[in-house]
Design a protein around this motif. Sequence first.
Motif, PDB file in Angstrom:
ATOM      1  N   PRO A 155      35.799  35.106  46.434  1.00 37.43           N
ATOM      2  CA  PRO A 155      34.596  34.294  45.804  1.00 37.43           C
ATOM      3  C   PRO A 155      33.658  34.497  46.627  1.00 37.43           C
ATOM      4  CG  PRO A 155      36.808  33.120  45.946  1.00 37.43           C
ATOM      5  CD  PRO A 155      37.004  34.279  46.858  1.00 37.43           C
ATOM      6  N   GLY A 156      32.455  34.995  45.665  1.00 36.75           N
ATOM      7  CA  GLY A 156      31.161  35.269  46.642  1.00 36.75           C
ATOM      8  C   GLY A 156      30.999  36.713  47.046  1.00 36.75           C
ATOM      9  N   ASP A 193      28.328  41.435  31.040  1.00 37.93           N
ATOM     10  CA  ASP A 193      29.209  40.468  31.113  1.00 37.93           C
ATOM     11  C   ASP A 193      28.731  39.388  31.913  1.00 37.93           C
ATOM     12  OD1 ASP A 193      31.528  39.086  31.973  1.00 37.93           O
ATOM     13  OD2 ASP A 193      32.761  40.676  32.463  1.00 37.93           O
ATOM     14  N   PRO A 194      28.643  38.101  31.204  1.00 42.00           N
ATOM     15  CA  PRO A 194      27.926  37.026  31.803  1.00 42.00           C
ATOM     16  C   PRO A 194      28.701  36.609  33.058  1.00 42.00           C
ATOM     17  CG  PRO A 194      29.260  36.516  29.605  1.00 42.00           C
ATOM     18  CD  PRO A 194      29.351  37.991  29.848  1.00 42.00           C
ATOM     19  N   ASP A 195      29.993  36.868  33.407  1.00 41.09           N
ATOM     20  CA  ASP A 195      30.802  36.804  34.767  1.00 41.09           C
ATOM     21  C   ASP A 195      30.179  37.321  35.711  1.00 41.09           C
ATOM     22  OD1 ASP A 195      32.343  34.774  33.533  1.00 41.09           O
ATOM     23  OD2 ASP A 195      34.035  36.272  33.217  1.00 41.09           O
ATOM     24  N   TRP A 196      29.242  38.284  35.720  1.00 36.53           N
ATOM     25  CA  TRP A 196      28.791  39.209  36.903  1.00 36.53           C
ATOM     26  C   TRP A 196      27.287  38.980  36.780  1.00 36.53           C
ATOM     27  CZ3 TRP A 196      31.542  42.040  40.239  1.00 36.53           C
ATOM     28  CH2 TRP A 196      32.684  42.155  40.022  1.00 36.53           C
ATOM     29  N   ARG A 213      29.882  35.497  39.343  1.00 39.33           N
ATOM     30  CA  ARG A 213      29.422  34.240  39.237  1.00 39.33           C
ATOM     31  C   ARG A 213      30.658  33.130  39.770  1.00 39.33           C
ATOM     32  NH1 ARG A 213      24.715  33.440  36.745  1.00 39.33           N
ATOM     33  NH2 ARG A 213      24.060  35.185  35.407  1.00 39.33           N
ATOM     34  N   LEU A 214      30.109  32.234  40.459  1.00 39.19           N
ATOM     35  CA  LEU A 214      31.269  31.274  41.049  1.00 39.19           C
ATOM     36  C   LEU A 214      31.407  30.195  40.113  1.00 39.19           C
ATOM     37  CD1 LEU A 214      30.085  31.103  44.843  1.00 39.19           C
ATOM     38  CD2 LEU A 214      32.015  32.509  43.636  1.00 39.19           C
ATOM     39  N   GLU A 215      30.293  30.126  39.205  1.00 43.33           N
ATOM     40  CA  GLU A 215      30.319  28.703  38.080  1.00 43.33           C
ATOM     41  C   GLU A 215      30.048  29.406  36.763  1.00 43.33           C
ATOM     42  OE1 GLU A 215      27.792  28.013  40.171  1.00 43.33           O
ATOM     43  OE2 GLU A 215      28.663  27.370  41.792  1.00 43.33           O
TER      44      GLU A 215
END
Length: 218
Positions: A155-156, A193-196, A213-215
């Motif tokens: 994470p991060g 990709d919205p997660d990145w 992304r963490l959140e």
Amino acid sequence: MPIEPFAPELSAYLDTLVADRPPEIRAMGAKARQTSFPIVGPAAGQFCYFLTRSIGARKVFEMGSGYGYSTAWFAQAVRENGGGVVHHTVWDEQLSMQARDHLSKLGLTDLVQFHVAEAVQTLSETGERFDIIFNDILKRLYPSALPVIAEHLAPGGVLISDNMLWHGAIFDRDDRSEDTRGIRDFTRMLTTDPDWISTLVPIRDGLLVSRRRLERRP
Ligand SMILES: C[S@@+](CC[C@H](N)C(=O)[O-])C[C@H]1O[C@@H](n2cnc3c(N)ncnc32)[C@H](O)[C@@H]1O
């Protein structure tokens, strides 16, 4: 495919801005020029060092390490962060042996784990997560490597992918070679990709720096 960077004049200028470095790292750079081996070079090496120091990374996994030039920059930074591990992964035994020799002369081997193997497979077998994953394997393999990379990033953690300008080939609409398509697909995957969160840093041949992304965004 030529191996010189996309903008040689800019690249040469950026290299002049890199602080002095150990003679062995300079010798590794000279060897790349003599043998036309595609190392990241001083400015991108310094960028990797800077990022590793900045996030205090202790665990780095390198995919496609050659004779250890990029490894040396990561290992120096990890040592200055208090110690840890840098995985050096290349499928060529000769290159791995050369890396052991260079990194030994730099006094960095206690930080480095050497693998003579396919990099994506090796990463998947670690069962661990890393603060930084550096991706410099065959460009056609980039898209299929992404799920494995994502699974092994802490994470991060930060993914750095090299050759994202691919010597300017990405601007050539007629270039539909396997490697150029690999770079294009991989770029699209990470930037849509919205997660990145990703940004392309145009040092030498282009480094795409990406973080999960963490959140979730609202
Ligand atoms: C671009 S060079 C590495 C340069 C190195 N990162 C540096 O800057 O010093 C990539 C190396 O990784 C090897 N390689 C490419 N794809 C690989 C893979 N899937 N697994 C292991 N090694 C790979 C290539 O044969 C080559 O020796």
